[in-house]
Design an enzyme around this catalytic site. Structure first.
Site, mmCIF file in Angstrom:
data_model
loop_
_atom_site.group_PDB
_atom_site.id
_atom_site.type_symbol
_atom_site.label_atom_id
_atom_site.label_comp_id
_atom_site.label_asym_id
_atom_site.label_seq_id
_atom_site.Cartn_x
_atom_site.Cartn_y
_atom_site.Cartn_z
ATOM 1 N N ASN A 10 109.793 -59.457 -62.186
ATOM 2 C CA ASN A 10 109.981 -60.632 -61.342
ATOM 3 C C ASN A 10 109.738 -60.286 -59.873
ATOM 4 O OD1 ASN A 10 110.639 -63.271 -60.621
ATOM 5 N ND2 ASN A 10 112.782 -62.740 -60.332
ATOM 6 N N ARG A 13 106.046 -60.171 -59.233
ATOM 7 C CA ARG A 13 105.449 -61.509 -59.253
ATOM 8 C C ARG A 13 105.748 -62.313 -58.001
ATOM 9 N NH1 ARG A 13 107.160 -61.458 -64.753
ATOM 10 N NH2 ARG A 13 109.072 -62.512 -64.125
ATOM 11 N N ASN A 16 104.610 -60.766 -53.274
ATOM 12 C CA ASN A 16 103.416 -61.245 -52.594
ATOM 13 C C ASN A 16 102.655 -62.115 -53.595
ATOM 14 O OD1 ASN A 16 101.027 -61.632 -51.207
ATOM 15 N ND2 ASN A 16 101.011 -59.566 -50.366
ATOM 16 N N TYR A 28 93.966 -58.964 -64.737
ATOM 17 C CA TYR A 28 94.696 -59.081 -66.000
ATOM 18 C C TYR A 28 94.012 -60.043 -66.975
ATOM 19 C CZ TYR A 28 98.678 -59.656 -69.142
ATOM 20 O OH TYR A 28 99.490 -59.699 -70.240
ATOM 21 N N SER A 51 95.996 -51.969 -58.125
ATOM 22 C CA SER A 51 96.937 -52.151 -57.028
ATOM 23 C C SER A 51 97.287 -50.815 -56.370
ATOM 24 C CB SER A 51 98.199 -52.835 -57.534
ATOM 25 O OG SER A 51 99.111 -53.026 -56.487
ATOM 26 N N HIS A 55 96.394 -49.794 -52.485
ATOM 27 C CA HIS A 55 97.458 -49.381 -51.567
ATOM 28 C C HIS A 55 97.198 -47.974 -51.028
ATOM 29 C CE1 HIS A 55 99.777 -52.831 -53.050
ATOM 30 N NE2 HIS A 55 100.517 -52.671 -51.966
#
Length: 145
Positions: A10, A13, A16, A28, A51, A55
């Protein structure tokens, strides 16, 4: 409200939403469309890999050196916590556990990147090879903190 999350799923999700939606629809969903619905874990792994790489790339550009702490934290701990502390956890103690692990992760990132920055400032390389740019300098610097 991401600050009240009781699960890392959660939190990821809602932290951001724009980035989450882009990763969901373009990494995905496309992965599932290409390989099939039975590869949900592999699709999630690909989202974490993209991701983490982005980063880490941002930190490489900002700091001027490669030190894959952020990548490792995303790929290992972030993914493990995503599966272990999932949406079935609803008690507020899980929010405390989540915040504690976020603070610990930020502390690790701050300490290790600061140590590497110090090593880059105080242990310059004379004739660096390509591998010298990939190897953490803080591990071999004699003037370590």
């Amino acid at each position: 409200d991401w600050w009240n999350s009781t699960s890392f799923a959660n939190y990821y999700r809602t932290w951001n939403v724009v980035v989450h939606d882009w990763l969901y629809y373009y990494i995905y969903q496309d992965f599932l469309w290409f390989f099939g619905k039975k590869f949900r874990s592999a699709a999630m792994l690909s989202v974490f890999a993209v991701s983490a790489a982005v980063h880490e790339y941002i930190l490489v550009v900002c700091f001027g050196y490669f030190y894959p702490v952020m990548f490792c934290l995303f790929m290992f701990f972030g993914m493990i916590f995503n599966f272990l502390i999932n949406d079935r956890r609803q008690s507020s103690i899980w929010n405390v556990i989540m915040w504690t692990s976020l603070f610990l992760g930020h502390g690790i990132i701050f300490c290790l990147y600061s140590q590497e920055w110090y090593a880059h400032q105080h242990c310059p390389l004379k004739n660096p090879t390509f591998m010298d740019y990939l190897k953490p300098r803080s591990w071999t610097c004699p003037d370590r903190i």
